[in-house]
Design an enzyme around this catalytic site. Structure first.
Site, short mmCIF file in Angstrom:
data_model
loop_
_atom_site.label_atom_id
_atom_site.label_comp_id
_atom_site.label_asym_id
_atom_site.label_seq_id
_atom_site.Cartn_x
_atom_site.Cartn_y
_atom_site.Cartn_z
CB SER A 176 -8.56 -26.06 25.90
OG SER A 176 -9.04 -26.26 27.20
CE LYS A 216 -3.08 -25.78 26.90
NZ LYS A 216 -4.36 -26.40 26.48
CB SER A 276 -6.80 -25.33 29.49
OG SER A 276 -6.54 -26.09 28.32
#
Ligand code: GLN
Length: 492
Positions: free
Chosen positions: A180, A81, A156
């Protein structure tokens, strides 16, 4: 393995193939890069691809493998990420504020996975500063859900979830402050684990809400999650909140039976906010766990409804403090031609941050301001304690808690962007777990009209091993985790 099999296999299977020399790490990496090149223009799940560097790393891994050296993860590709600092590789948090930031060091998670021999394919898209549940607030544009490109992948960590689901990579990293990792895992049909707060170092992870943030693995199976967590976990002298607690061998007891294990079912998680057909899928999953020998018991988590208001005071308050460092002076975006210092601060922050990030800074600053601190922040901390005590009480009568990871399946792109409260409700079943600092995992539990549903399991603090065992037994019994979306070329 055929190219197609290569891009859907688990890390454990790929590691066996590398050892058996039926393929090389370079071939595997090339296959992943080819899938990314084909699918990413539509999905926008990866925002940086390190093709050349990945091939170099794979070549080095092949040398180790030829000598019979290296560990299970040697030569296995992964995506991080874009919230994890990666040395010499852009780390943007999907924000204009950090668009040109190239960190001089690796986050501990990144360096540990690197040392274990993984190949970094690149960085994945996310909601700006990890604030969101749909990966639509990224400055690089939204990520699409590989199961239906008109839907969000969740967020997210939606870039990693979409990437793992679409066969870019067997492994990815995410962070989970309020859901997330688990919510996008649920919406994309993969396995996503949020470890206990303190299990994994936060050093080098761009901070959102420091008392809630935790990094974890996003994979195709619980077994792969165990493999990754093993490497990611453990004390880091560079993070004072990382726990000095023994890291067990997460794979050692993965296959042990779960007969006699008590699984608590919170009635609050099956209220009217849960889509009825999702509830039915979760009930069906619970029946499978019962067939494995687990005993289902009713429990109460009476403060469940207070989770969202509590989180949306604490997380923005901590965010407002963490994001104060982006002032246009020390690092990050700086506005053009400031007239004076105040203009520099104001315009750099106005131009550098997106709307949702600004909303959080405003809410957080308000909640922390003199006169409102006691009414909001202090009150939220008190309710946080009650939420935590609910879990402690529940764990007196059960070993694991089970329920949905998200209130529904993936929703249409753009359908919640103008209604922040609707977006916030996506995390109704996940964020209490962060408030209590506990581990939680989402595992695929079937499809509804072709869209994945996730079963969430919540464990006692530092008992990821039991969560992984239940998840693994579930995956031995069911084949939901084997379902794959069709490539986007045939998914208009
Ligand atoms: N969706 C939640 C939020 O917007 C959680 C985000 C996260 O876990 N990073 O704050």
């Amino acid at each position: 393995m055929s190219p197609n099999e290569l891009s859907t296999a688990t890390a454990v299977e790929l590691a066996a193939a590398l050892r058996a020399k039926t393929m090389s790490a370079v071939e595997l990496t090339q296959a992943c890069l080819a899938t990314i090149a084909r699918e990413n223009p539509v999905l926008n799940a990866a925002i940086t691809v390190c093709g050349e560097q990945a091939i170099e790393e794979a070549t080095a891994a092949d040398t180790l493998l030829r000598r019979g050296d290296g560990g299970t993860l040697t030569g296995i590709p992964l995506l991080h990420k874009d919230i994890f600092c990666t040395r010499d590789v852009a780390t943007t948090c999907a924000s204009r504020m950090l668009e040109n930031f190239i960190p001089p060091y690796d986050a501990t998670v990144v360096s540990r996975l690197r040392a274990a021999g993984t190949i970094m394919l690149g960085k994945t898209n996310m909601d700006e500063f990890a604030m969101g549940s749909s990966t639509e607030t990224s400055v690089f544009g939204e990520t699409r859900n590989p199961w239906n490109i008109h839907c969000v992948p969740g967020g997210s960590s939606g870039g990693t979830a979409a990437a793992v689901a679409a066969g870019f990579t067997p492994l990815g990293t995410g962070t989970d402050t309020g859901g997330s990792i688990r919510q996008p895992a649920s919406l994309c049909g993969i396995t996503g684990l949020k470890p206990t707060y303190g299990r994994v170092s936060r050093l080098g992870i761009i901070a959102f809400a420091s008392s809630l943030d935790q990094a974890g693995p996003m994979t195709r199976t619980a077994e792969d999650a165990a493999l990754m967590l093993q490497v990611m976990s453990g004390l880091d002298p560079g993070d004072s909140t990382s726990a000095d607690i023994e890291v067990p061998d997460f794979r050692a007891n993965l296959g042990d039976p779960i007969s006699g294990l008590k699984i608590g079912i919170p009635k609050e998680y099956f209220s009217s906010s849960l889509e009825p057909r999702v509830a039915a899928s979760i009930q069906a999953a619970l029946v499978e766990l019962e067939r494995e020998g687990a005993e289902l018991v009713d429990i109460d988590l009476p403060h469940t409804d207070q989770g969202i208001p509590t989180y949306y005071i604490i997380a923005p308050a901590e965010a407002s403090a963490n994001l104060s460092r982006y002032d246009g002076v020390r690092f990050g975006y700086r506005c053009e031609a400031p007239t004076d210092l105040n203009d520099l601060y104001e315009r750099s922050r106005t131009e550098g941050f997106g709307e949702e990030v600004k909303r959080r800074i405003l809410v957080g600053t308000y909640a922390l301001s003199t006169g409102f601190y006691d009414a909001y922040f202090k009150k939220a901390q008190q309710v946080r304690r009650l939420i935590s005590e609910d879990f402690n009480t529940a764990f007196e009568t059960c070993d694991v808690i089970a329920g949905p990871a998200a209130p529904g399946v993936a929703f249409g792109l753009g359908t919640k962007t103008t209604d922040p409260l609707a977006m916030y409700l996506e995390d109704i079943y996940t964020l209490s777990v962060n408030l209590a600092g506990l581990p939680g995992i989402s595992v695929p539990a079937g499809l509804l009209d072709g869209m994945p549903v996730g079963l969430q399991l919540i464990g006692r603090a530092f008992d990821e091993a039991t969560l992984l065992r239940v998840a693994h037994r579930f995956q031995l019994r069911t084949d939901h985790h084997l379902a794959r979306p069709v490539p986007t070329a045939v998914n208009p």
